[in-house]
Design a protein around this motif. Sequence first.
Motif, PDB file in Angstrom:
ATOM      1  N   TRP A 109     -32.287  66.919 -32.775  1.00 56.05           N
ATOM      2  CA  TRP A 109     -33.598  66.322 -33.064  1.00 56.05           C
ATOM      3  C   TRP A 109     -34.749  67.241 -32.671  1.00 56.05           C
ATOM      4  O   TRP A 109     -35.834  67.162 -33.238  1.00 56.05           O
ATOM      5  CB  TRP A 109     -33.739  64.979 -32.316  1.00 56.05           C
ATOM      6  N   LEU A 110     -34.500  68.152 -31.700  1.00 55.54           N
ATOM      7  CA  LEU A 110     -35.580  69.023 -31.220  1.00 55.54           C
ATOM      8  C   LEU A 110     -35.493  70.431 -31.830  1.00 55.54           C
ATOM      9  O   LEU A 110     -36.407  70.889 -32.503  1.00 55.54           O
ATOM     10  CB  LEU A 110     -35.531  69.086 -29.687  1.00 55.54           C
ATOM     11  N   VAL A 111     -34.354  71.079 -31.610  1.00 53.02           N
ATOM     12  CA  VAL A 111     -34.212  72.468 -32.073  1.00 53.02           C
ATOM     13  C   VAL A 111     -34.257  72.547 -33.605  1.00 53.02           C
ATOM     14  O   VAL A 111     -34.820  73.469 -34.183  1.00 53.02           O
ATOM     15  CB  VAL A 111     -32.893  73.071 -31.524  1.00 53.02           C
ATOM     16  N   HIS A 112     -33.674  71.536 -34.259  1.00 49.71           N
ATOM     17  CA  HIS A 112     -33.614  71.543 -35.730  1.00 49.71           C
ATOM     18  C   HIS A 112     -34.500  70.445 -36.324  1.00 49.71           C
ATOM     19  O   HIS A 112     -34.136  69.805 -37.307  1.00 49.71           O
ATOM     20  CB  HIS A 112     -32.168  71.326 -36.182  1.00 49.71           C
ATOM     21  N   HIS A 113     -35.649  70.204 -35.690  1.00 47.03           N
ATOM     22  CA  HIS A 113     -36.496  69.057 -36.079  1.00 47.03           C
ATOM     23  C   HIS A 113     -36.917  69.100 -37.541  1.00 47.03           C
ATOM     24  O   HIS A 113     -37.163  68.059 -38.140  1.00 47.03           O
ATOM     25  CB  HIS A 113     -37.730  68.987 -35.172  1.00 47.03           C
ATOM     26  N   ASN A 114     -36.989  70.325 -38.117  1.00 42.12           N
ATOM     27  CA  ASN A 114     -37.439  70.397 -39.517  1.00 42.12           C
ATOM     28  C   ASN A 114     -36.315  70.823 -40.468  1.00 42.12           C
ATOM     29  O   ASN A 114     -36.562  71.172 -41.605  1.00 42.12           O
ATOM     30  CB  ASN A 114     -38.630  71.350 -39.639  1.00 42.12           C
ATOM     31  N   THR A 115     -35.061  70.804 -39.966  1.00 40.12           N
ATOM     32  CA  THR A 115     -33.920  71.134 -40.851  1.00 40.12           C
ATOM     33  C   THR A 115     -32.858  70.030 -40.718  1.00 40.12           C
ATOM     34  O   THR A 115     -33.115  68.908 -41.130  1.00 40.12           O
ATOM     35  CB  THR A 115     -33.330  72.533 -40.515  1.00 40.12           C
ATOM     36  N   ILE A 116     -31.714  70.349 -40.088  1.00 39.96           N
ATOM     37  CA  ILE A 116     -30.636  69.348 -40.027  1.00 39.96           C
ATOM     38  C   ILE A 116     -30.880  68.242 -39.010  1.00 39.96           C
ATOM     39  O   ILE A 116     -30.125  67.283 -38.960  1.00 39.96           O
ATOM     40  CB  ILE A 116     -29.263  70.010 -39.707  1.00 39.96           C
ATOM     41  N   GLY A 117     -31.947  68.370 -38.197  1.00 41.20           N
ATOM     42  CA  GLY A 117     -32.199  67.356 -37.161  1.00 41.20           C
ATOM     43  C   GLY A 117     -33.341  66.406 -37.502  1.00 41.20           C
ATOM     44  O   GLY A 117     -33.826  65.691 -36.631  1.00 41.20           O
ATOM     45  N   ARG A 118     -33.746  66.408 -38.766  1.00 38.86           N
ATOM     46  CA  ARG A 118     -34.838  65.499 -39.161  1.00 38.86           C
ATOM     47  C   ARG A 118     -34.453  64.059 -38.879  1.00 38.86           C
ATOM     48  O   ARG A 118     -33.286  63.692 -38.989  1.00 38.86           O
ATOM     49  CB  ARG A 118     -35.103  65.634 -40.660  1.00 38.86           C
ATOM     50  N   GLY A 119     -35.445  63.240 -38.518  1.00 40.14           N
ATOM     51  CA  GLY A 119     -35.168  61.818 -38.339  1.00 40.14           C
ATOM     52  C   GLY A 119     -35.284  61.364 -36.900  1.00 40.14           C
ATOM     53  O   GLY A 119     -35.161  60.181 -36.602  1.00 40.14           O
ATOM     54  N   ASN A 120     -35.487  62.329 -35.985  1.00 42.47           N
ATOM     55  CA  ASN A 120     -35.769  61.981 -34.592  1.00 42.47           C
ATOM     56  C   ASN A 120     -34.678  61.110 -33.945  1.00 42.47           C
ATOM     57  O   ASN A 120     -34.966  60.222 -33.151  1.00 42.47           O
ATOM     58  CB  ASN A 120     -37.131  61.277 -34.511  1.00 42.47           C
ATOM     59  N   ARG A 121     -33.422  61.383 -34.300  1.00 42.18           N
ATOM     60  CA  ARG A 121     -32.326  60.590 -33.712  1.00 42.18           C
ATOM     61  C   ARG A 121     -31.900  61.257 -32.402  1.00 42.18           C
ATOM     62  O   ARG A 121     -30.942  62.009 -32.350  1.00 42.18           O
ATOM     63  CB  ARG A 121     -31.180  60.487 -34.710  1.00 42.18           C
TER      64      ARG A 121
END
Length: 333
Positions: free
Chosen positions: A163-175
């Motif tokens: 959710w943090l390192v990839h906030h704008n790629t595979i970690g979108r959605g703030n889970r």
Amino acid sequence: MIRNQWYAVLESREVKKGKMLGVKRLGERLLFWRGTDGKVVCLVDTCPHRGAQLSHGKIVDGHVQCPFHGLEFAANGDCVYVPSIGRAAGAQAKFNASAYPVLERHGFIFLYWGEVEKDEALPPLGWLDELPHDEFAYTTVVDHWKVDYSRVIENQLDVAHLWLVHHNTIGRGNRRVVDGPMVEWYHEWSEPTILNIWVSNRKDDGATTGKKPKQVEKPPRHPSLQLRMPNLWQNWISEDMRVVAAFVPIDAENSRMYFRYYQRILKAPILRELFLAAAWVMNLRIERQDKRVVETQMPKRSDLDIGEKLFPADYPILEYRRRRRALIEKNNS
Ligand code: FES
Ligand SMILES: [Fe+2]
């Protein structure tokens, strides 16, 4: 590094016929080349005579010729000619170079890092053997990381950073809340070799993570992450999409990452190539997001008892550390 294991060390395309490739792997200078039959072979890249680097020499009649005094070595490391003694003297076992067993599978070159006398058959490679390679097409991101390979592996088992390192790629959605994760070892020949991980992340809805890793039931779906000891990994995205990676040890502070994206959705050649080119760019971006943080971790090599304080979502990392330590204690005596 764990002794007596088969490591993925290179991609097949890196070793070309008629050319020697000198690389550092597993803390050693190694020389790879293809014999006349196309088979890859590997020698320790240091001449037993007086230490010159063999890969700076030439291939002469299918033998490696040292660039210093011209000793020649066969594919298995046998010294077949010492010019200063004379051709008539024949092979000189005293000067034999050390060789490592190597095998090629699925576009990777595997090296058995152990005693040559203890040469073992390459065990099954888990999902890599099962992937229908004629149906899937892949593209590889290759990169150098300035950390021990154990840190690179742990990053790929880390389910709390997306959710943090990839906030704008595979970690979108703030889970950012992690339930579990559920972890299970898969055994081959009674040895735990594959670590299966089921990831379950959700938004912070006010409820803290109630379930510890051992309380989570195994979900009826395919594990999202799988680590095959010592250095292969898979992210199972769907039946038709996977990421397979090899984390290759160079030395205690450097690794090489091979990050392959596999897909079988698009089969038409032009569309497939365009799709893979876009996937390559995306995967490079994701990989660089990880590398930027992991290269700052101290110490550069992970182990049990390095003073870190872990939380429940780190359970896969802890399992990896335990298994790695057990193998080192068993094999590195
Ligand atoms: S150092 Fe290689 S032949 Fe002398
Ligand atoms: Fe990551």
